[in-house]
Design an enzyme around this catalytic site. Structure first.
Site, PDB file in Angstrom:
ATOM      1  N   ASP A   1      -2.409  -4.952   0.563  1.00 21.97           N
ATOM      2  CA  ASP A   1      -1.901  -6.230   1.066  1.00 21.97           C
ATOM      3  C   ASP A   1      -2.654  -6.745   2.286  1.00 21.97           C
ATOM      4  OD1 ASP A   1      -0.827  -4.203   2.641  1.00 21.97           O
ATOM      5  OD2 ASP A   1       1.257  -4.758   2.282  1.00 21.97           O
TER       6      ASP A   1
ATOM      7  N   GLN B   1       0.814  -1.206   0.000  1.00 22.01           N
ATOM      8  CA  GLN B   1       0.000   0.000   0.000  1.00 22.01           C
ATOM      9  C   GLN B   1       0.854   1.265   0.000  1.00 22.01           C
ATOM     10  OE1 GLN B   1      -3.087  -1.473   3.246  1.00 22.01           O
ATOM     11  NE2 GLN B   1      -3.984   0.108   1.950  1.00 22.01           N
TER      12      GLN B   1
END
Length: 434
Positions: free
Chosen positions: A233, A71
């Site tokens: 994730d 991210q």
């Protein structure tokens, strides 16, 4: 039954799995490394995923795919679709002052209300402000901003600069999902839309942002396969674990993450809990800690033992370690926000200072740091009924047995697996039915 592909493009590597939708079995897998560092040219990710796909036997028999990824990373594109500069990753801290500036300008409470986040150096919004302040010529060229998994999905579908793609730089085809959008600092989880005023405050001007797709929406790649919107994730891992409301996932790696599945949005003006969304339509409040498995590494080195022996020593001691207590802030801490803190060992007496008690204090101290994250989430009204323990630290028998005592909830330890990639594969399977 159809096969689907899930990709985990993480900080360190790319993992690809191919899953049989009938049995849920992983039938093939591949892997490739990413460059080290906190800034990386995104082209390295594209090369890695192509290599990992080849390693996994190719795409010819795959019906759908999706990408989960790290991210917050800042990918900035010019009007022709070229990457302007290396992407700044989540772990690049040069934008810490930019975070302070944004909080000063807007106020922590207002930012938390508008985006679910209080800016820190890891979030995309602070990296864009850093770009504006330190590389104004590059900032002025920005026509579109993407996150790592957004950009990778776009390129894998055949889009990109005209000199390096079949379909050209069509920014209308940039897509993301709720979970990754919620980590930017300029997306509003209440409205489901971007907060353009915050984007402009960061970058200095407006830019194209990826369309935020719904949980079962899909697009097509150039070969006609269905492609899911992907996931950040942690949201990918939650989907891969099939986590439900009431579950909290505790990931024990070098650092620690605590994230819970919630039906309701959370707002924390202190910034301790990031009010992320997930990729299914729910929310994923998250707490990060700096000190997790490396606490066990440090004490293991001090005692001259491996992880198995450290676990045995810890389990040979009684709960509470005879009064020995380790505060595990070896290199500062993020939760609580004590960047200059150091670790401390207290309660040392002739009776308590044994190898067994020190090992036990290390495990209890590490878990107590994570338990503070659970409590912060619980304090926001999120019910926590079961903890799922993942990551390398979860393989310690002492950690598995002591965690329920420290967390105060039942603990389950799933089999080790590539849960981010599995979550992406589950999303790909879901769009086949959409």
């Amino acid at each position: 039954m159809p096969l689907v592909m899930g990709v985990d493009s993480s900080t360190q590597s790319c993992k690809v799995i191919v899953v049989d939708t009938g049995t849920g079995e992983v039938v093939r897998e591949g892997r490739a490394s990413h460059p080290k560092g906190t800034e990386v040219h995104p082209g390295a990710w594209l090369s890695a995923v192509r290599s990992a796909i080849v390693d996994a036997g190719g795409l010819d028999d795959v019906a759908a795919w999706a990408v989960g990824g790290q991210q917050h990373g800042m990918v900035v594109l010019d009007a022709e679709g070229h990457v302007i500069r290396d992407a700044l990753l989540w772990n690049d801290t040069r934008s810490a002052d930019a975070a302070t500036d944004l909080i000063s300008e807007f106020g922590a409470e207002q930012l938390a209300q508008r985006t679910g986040l209080v800016p820190v150096a890891s979030f995309t919004i602070t990296k864009l402000r850093w770009l504006r302040d330190h590389e104004p010529e590059n900032a002025a060229r920005v026509a579109a901003v993407a996150l790592p998994h957004d950009w990778l999905t776009w390129r894998m579908r055949g889009y990109g600069p005209a000199d390096d793609s079949a379909l050209g730089p069509n920014f209308d085809e940039l897509i993301t999902d709720r979970s990754d959008a919620s980590g930017t600092g300029y997306w509003n989880p209440a409205t489901g839309g971007y907060d353009r005023d915050l984007l402009v405050a960061a970058l200095g001007h407006d830019a194209v942002l990826p369309r935020v797709s719904g949980p079962t929406e899909f697009v097509l790649d150039q070969d006609g396969r269905r492609v899911g919107g992907g996931a950040g994730d942690n949201a990918g891992a939650a989907l891969g674990l099939e986590a439900a409301s009431g579950d909290v996932i505790v990931s024990i790696g070098t650092s620690g993450t605590v994230f819970a599945v919630s039906d309701k949005r959370t707002i924390d003006p202190t910034g301790t809990v990031a009010g992320f969304a997930d990729c299914t339509g729910r929310f994923l409040p998250l707490v990060a800690t700096l000190n997790a498995a490396r606490v066990l590494d440090a004490i293991g080195r001090l005692l001259g033992v491996d992880h198995a022996e450290l676990s045995r020593l810890a389990l040979a001691a009684s709960p509470g370690a005879g009064g020995l207590s380790l505060v595990p802030y070896f290199e500062g801490e993020r939760t609580p926000n004590l960047p200059d803190a150091t670790a401390s060992l207290t309660g040392m007496t002739l009776a308590s200072t044994t190898r067994e008690n020190l090992a036990r204090a290390a495990v209890e101290g590490m878990l107590s740091g994570l338990a503070a994250g659970l409590q912060a989430v619980r304090d926001l009204g999120v019910p926590l009924e079961r903890a799922l323990l993942i990551g390398g630290g979860a393989q310690s028998e002492a950690v598995r047995r002591i965690a329920p005592l420290v967390f105060g909830v039942p603990v389950e330890v799933p089999e080790p697996g590539e849960y981010v990639a599995l979550g992406a594969a589950r999303q790909a399977a879901s769009v086949l039915d959409a």
